[in-house]
Scaffold this motif. Structure first.
Motif, PDB file in Angstrom:
ATOM      1  N   TYR A   8       0.836  -1.192   0.000  1.00 46.53           N
ATOM      2  CA  TYR A   8       0.000   0.000   0.000  1.00 46.53           C
ATOM      3  C   TYR A   8       0.875   1.247   0.000  1.00 46.53           C
ATOM      4  CZ  TYR A   8      -4.090  -2.821   1.280  1.00 46.53           C
ATOM      5  OH  TYR A   8      -5.110  -3.728   1.296  1.00 46.53           O
ATOM      6  N   GLN A  13      -5.729   3.506   3.425  1.00 39.80           N
ATOM      7  CA  GLN A  13      -6.339   2.517   2.559  1.00 39.80           C
ATOM      8  C   GLN A  13      -6.139   1.108   3.119  1.00 39.80           C
ATOM      9  OE1 GLN A  13      -8.091   3.131  -0.712  1.00 39.80           O
ATOM     10  NE2 GLN A  13      -8.794   1.274   0.314  1.00 39.80           N
ATOM     11  N   ARG A 637      -4.974   8.723  -2.543  1.00 40.49           N
ATOM     12  CA  ARG A 637      -5.863   7.741  -3.173  1.00 40.49           C
ATOM     13  C   ARG A 637      -5.464   7.528  -4.629  1.00 40.49           C
ATOM     14  NH1 ARG A 637     -11.062   9.885  -2.330  1.00 40.49           N
ATOM     15  NH2 ARG A 637     -11.112   8.780  -0.347  1.00 40.49           N
ATOM     16  N   GLU A 640      -2.450   5.327  -4.638  1.00 44.06           N
ATOM     17  CA  GLU A 640      -2.837   3.978  -4.229  1.00 44.06           C
ATOM     18  C   GLU A 640      -3.501   3.225  -5.374  1.00 44.06           C
ATOM     19  OE1 GLU A 640      -2.916   0.748  -2.388  1.00 44.06           O
ATOM     20  OE2 GLU A 640      -2.162   2.477  -1.268  1.00 44.06           O
ATOM     21  N   ARG A 749     -11.492   2.872  -7.323  1.00 43.38           N
ATOM     22  CA  ARG A 749     -11.070   1.476  -7.336  1.00 43.38           C
ATOM     23  C   ARG A 749     -11.909   0.682  -8.343  1.00 43.38           C
ATOM     24  NH1 ARG A 749      -9.914  -0.573  -1.249  1.00 43.38           N
ATOM     25  NH2 ARG A 749      -8.671  -2.102  -2.404  1.00 43.38           N
TER      26      ARG A 749
END
Length: 929
Positions: A8, A13, A637, A640, A749
């Motif tokens: 990560y 997250q 984010r 990620e 995602r």
């Protein structure tokens, strides 16, 4: 946890996924058919996940220490039903962020919270207490559980229904934990440092060593006075998260401390006077960043009844709502977009060309958010922003160092300003038919050559692209320091069109223009730096270094001469929230007011419409608000998601057979990576920080360059026929054997999962097709793959300007001296004038068309052929020829081998537009005469 953390980029997250896994394990644990070894297995899974979460949970307000302790207690007591129910509620609240609104006791309890908010509901603009934006405040003070609960109760007692925001507290007792919390918790908007905190935590932080700063702990331990320790901690927090509001609460000499430390803290309070004023100040501090002066003024204007007796019939929708034929515009766009349309610059609105009201305030807030001294909004893209900056700084005859592979707007800016251009060569990546970035050695060698030729005083500016389209990021600090050591008044234009988001990540930020401009200005005034430079000057006076030695040495600017003059242009709409063509110009120029402001204003007027799009301006204002309050979370984010995409491709048995994500070591040669870390981000935050501190170039991990050569598809075919036409996947850039995927702050995602699904479908079909190939077809496929993977293209350098478009001394050298009689003459330098080369083509009599074969014949005969236009293949998208540049066999071969379907400046039916020999001869003769 350490192994898990390495998968990560963001611990928040990891934490979110851990709660999801705990919810799933608890649910399976409580099923009736879970017995015996199966039950023991899920008990063990829950225990491991709780152990993983235990060191993380103190740094978030929800679920909070008390509620998390109850989770642990229920599990330890074997009350698995209650444990499962509580975990489900917490996970639901974290997943849908229901803890942000209403009572945290009820968070996650409503089944309707399983579903996300319908975006269409946003059009109704509901206003209620539950719509208050939520944030968290970090309190740094060692206190007991009872004291912590009392503080929470007191803060909550001051809440009012009409408060604009609501917040909860996160309490830590040490300086090292304050830094950990600031790194991990993206909900934080303010930090309150109280008098009593320790330097190190009594907790076991061994699992969080990646986020600890041991030097900070030691520094805090070495200082005994509370105000000194508070000052040290505040400096570290500001370096990490400059957007946070810092508050200090002390009990002694509050007036004296406020005078000394007021610059680092938003407010300094006396601890005995309660928390009401602190509470109000925290809300006011967030409100200051939440303000959107121009958007608010435009929204207010849209609600006014007006009589429109000026241009713009669409204003307030009046040419639409009464129409019989275009009413569908309102149903599609909504009425507000037309209600806010006006060409007026009064009535609470403002003029983009002469802002004095809300637009000026909006730009000032943007300057604070991005760390500039001045920020200007641009409504027609960064192409225009680049031309504005260039025209305001560069006069005809000035020499500019320019990355040859930069965006075409820079080339046009050079033409419009009349600059003499020295093109800088980036290092090549022939295996992928692309270029990297410009090495510092290349820049220094050009500056030293110009100095030897006596032309350094004419050098005005250097322009570089940071980061490049492919994600190569410069060491901005080192480039500026070493260039200023040779040319103390050099102006830097950093094209950050694709890098606006970088300001809002603690590691990325260190390689941005505005951050380094401010850091360099401060550094040049430090006594230690001044003393070190004086020592260096004395040593150089005794033994003057040669140019070769200067090329090898890390140079430092003279603090008595150097001026920090830095500009950055950003396409806000490309990487942050803004309507299309919304861009910004950021300025950190010590000489701006004295030397540039008037010229900048004129250039801004020359390139900016007198009828700017107010919707774009309002979106820039709102985009600034967003990153000022949640930029850290959004960028984390984004990264990620990029890392998850990389892992999904590289770890998939089928995808990895045909595709691979290029690593840092693939795109940046080791000579530019003294850290020798091939994949910095995948090996942990500390390795990423080490690489970004040491290496000349680093790779933006939010960009994934995908090698597709083993599929047998070239990049353009893969993009057009597979991704876009079949699945609607949009990408910008390809090369001969790669495609580029870019994540952004809007990437989800789910969208990453969709892309992985698409790639699996493409490769599965390909795999089946390859398996069914006949022998001859298989051989053809393998040759195609070999051409795309094994055969590297020769990457041509800039061939040079024809002498007719060079400085007069260079023309004299060529015409009168000859190759063997150059002794005693000034060194020839490569700058050329694009402007006359561009305008010479306006007379058709000066031009003709030649195809590649004809040009090769001329070159073989020793005759120069000079381009009359910019020639830009897409891909890769940079000019391989500019007006006035001579053709070379290498350039023609490169264009032919690219096999690209789109070449701007080339007409297949005619060929290349070039200057006639007569036109060039007349120019040379005129120069000599």
């Amino acid at each position: 946890m350490a192994d898990e953390a390495h998968a990560y980029n963001s611990v928040w997250q990891l934490r979110g996924d851990a709660w999801c896994r705990l919810d799933e394990a608890a649910d399976r644990l409580n099923r009736q058919d879970t017995v015996g070894e199966r039950r023991d297995r899920y008990v063990g899974i829950c225990r491991d996940i709780l152990a993983e979460l235990t060191p993380l949970e103190p740094y978030w307000a929800y679920p909070g220490n008390t509620r998390f302790a109850r989770v642990q207690r229920l599990f330890t007591d074997g009350s698995y039903d209650e444990f499962g129910d509580l975990v489900t509620r917490i996970n639901r609240a974290l997943t849908n962020e229901s803890y942000r609104s209403g009572s945290q006791k009820r968070a996650g309890a409503d089944d309707t919270e399983l579903f996300p908010t319908d975006p269409r509901d946003l059009e109704q603009q509901p206003v209620s207490r539950h719509d208050q934006p939520y944030f968290e405040v970090l309190v740094v003070e060692a206190m007991s559980d009872e004291q912590e609960q009392a503080l929470r109760r007191e803060v909550r007692s001051w809440r009012r229904p009409d408060d604009e925001f609501r917040y909860e507290l996160v309490v830590v007792g040490s300086g090292d934990e304050a830094l950990v919390a600031t790194r991990l918790n993206v909900n934080l908007q303010a930090v309150v440092i109280r008098r009593r905190f320790s330097h190190a935590s009594p907790r076991d932080l061994s699992s969080l060593t990646e986020f600890l700063d041991t030097s900070l702990s030691q520094n805090l331990a070495d200082h005994l006075f509370p105000d000194e320790r508070a000052e040290i901690l505040a400096a570290s927090l500001t370096e990490l998260r400059p957007e946070l509001d810092l508050y200090l609460m002390t009990e002694i000499e509050v007036e004296d401390i406020a005078g000394r430390l007021g610059e680092q803290f938003r407010r300094v309070f006396h601890a005995r006077e309660g928390v009401l004023e602190l509470h109000l100040s925290i809300l006011q501090g967030v409100a200051a960043r939440y303000r959107t002066p121009f958007f608010s003024a435009l929204k207010e204007y849209s609600h006014r009844p007006t009589g429109v007796f000026h241009a713009l019939p669409i204003s307030q929708g009046k040419s639409i709502v009464n129409s019989h034929w275009v009413k569908d515009m309102v149903s599609f766009y909504g009425l507000n977009v037309f209600m806010a349309e006006t060409s007026a610059t009064c009535g609470g609105l403002d003029s983009l060309l002469e802002p004095t009201g809300p637009l000026r305030e909006a730009q000032q807030l943007a300057a604070e958010a991005y760390g500039s001294r001045n920020t200007y909004f641009v409504t027609n893209g960064t192409s225009t922003a680049n031309k504005i900056v260039t025209q305001s700084l560069v006069a005809p005859g000035d020499i500019v160092l320019l990355d040859r592979n930069c965006h075409q707007s820079h080339h046009y800016g050079m033409m419009m300003s009349g600059a003499k251009v020295v093109y800088l060569e980036a290092y090549p990546l022939p295996g992928y038919s692309m270029y990297g970035a410009v090495p510092l050695r290349e820049i220094k060698s050009k500056l030293l050559a110009l100095r030897r030729a006596g032309k350094l005083d004419r050098v005005k500016m250097i322009s570089l692209t940071n980061c490049t389209f492919d994600g190569i990021v410069y060491d901005v600090a080192r480039v500026m320091e070493e260039c200023l050591a040779l040319k103390p008044d050099l102006v830097f234009l950093w094209d950050e069109a694709w890098f606006a988001f970088a300001r809002f990540h603690p590691v990325y930020r260190t390689r941005t223009a505005m951050y380094n401009a401010d850091t360099l200005r401060r550094k040049l005034s430090e006594p230690a730096y001044i003393a070190a430079h004086e020592t260096r000057l004395a040593a150089d006076a005794a033994h003057p270094p040669t140019d070769d030695e200067l090329l090898e040495r890390r140079l430092t600017p003279d603090p008595a001469k150097a001026r920090v003059r830095v500009y950055a242009t950003q396409s806000t709409h490309k990487t942050l929230t803004s309507l299309r063509q919304g861009s910004m110009i950021h300025v950190y120029d010590q000489d701006f007011d004295q030397k540039v402001s008037e010229a900048f204003h004129e250039a801004y007027m020359a390139h900016t419409s007198t009828s700017p799009n107010y919707q774009i301006l309002a979106s820039l204002d709102l985009g600034r608000r967003q990153v000022a309050l949640e930029g850290v979370e959004l960028v984390q984010r984004q990264i990620e998601n990029a890392m998850q995409l990389r892992d999904a491709i590289d770890n998939h048995p089928l995808l990895s057979r045909y595709l691979s994500c290029l690593k840092t070591s693939d795109l940046i040669p080791e000579t530019y990576r003294p850290s020798h870390i091939g994949q910095p981000l995948r090996s942990g935050l500390q390795n990423m920080m080490a690489a970004w501190e040491q290496d000349e170039f680093v790779l933006d991990p939010s960009r994934i360059t995908l090698s597709i050569g083993r599929t047998g598809y070239d990049g353009d075919t893969f993009k057009r026929d597979q991704l876009m036409d079949r699945y609607g996947v949009q990408i910008n850039k390809t090369s001969r054997n790669t495609v580029l995927f870019m994540t952004n702050i809007g990437t989800t995602r789910s969208s990453v999962a969709f892309l992985v699904e698409v790639m699996v479908k493409i490769t599965r079909e390909l795999d089946e097709h390859v398996a069914d190939m006949a022998l001859g077809e298989r051989g053809h496929f393998e040759r195609r793959v070999a051409r795309l993977t094994a055969d590297a293209l020769d990457m041509p350098n800039f061939s040079g300007f024809h002498p007719a478009f060079r400085d007069v001394v260079d023309v004299v050298d060529v015409v009168h001296v000859g190759d063997d009689a150059d002794a005693g003459l000034a060194e020839s330098t490569p700058e050329g004038d694009v402007r006359p080369a561009f305008y010479l083509s306006y007379d058709d009599a000066n031009c003709e068309y030649l195809d590649a074969e004809q040009i090769h014949e001329y070159l073989d005969a020793g005759t120069d052929v000079v381009s009359a236009t910019f020639v830009t293949p897409y891909p890769p998208g940079f000019p391989v020829l500019v007006p006035g540049q001579v053709f070379s066999a290498e350039i023609l071969r490169f264009i032919a081998d690219l096999d690209t379907p789109e070449i701007h400046g080339y007409r297949p039916e005619y060929g290349y537009r070039v200057y006639t020999r007569k036109a060039i001869d007349m120019l040379v003769e005129g120069s000599v005469g």
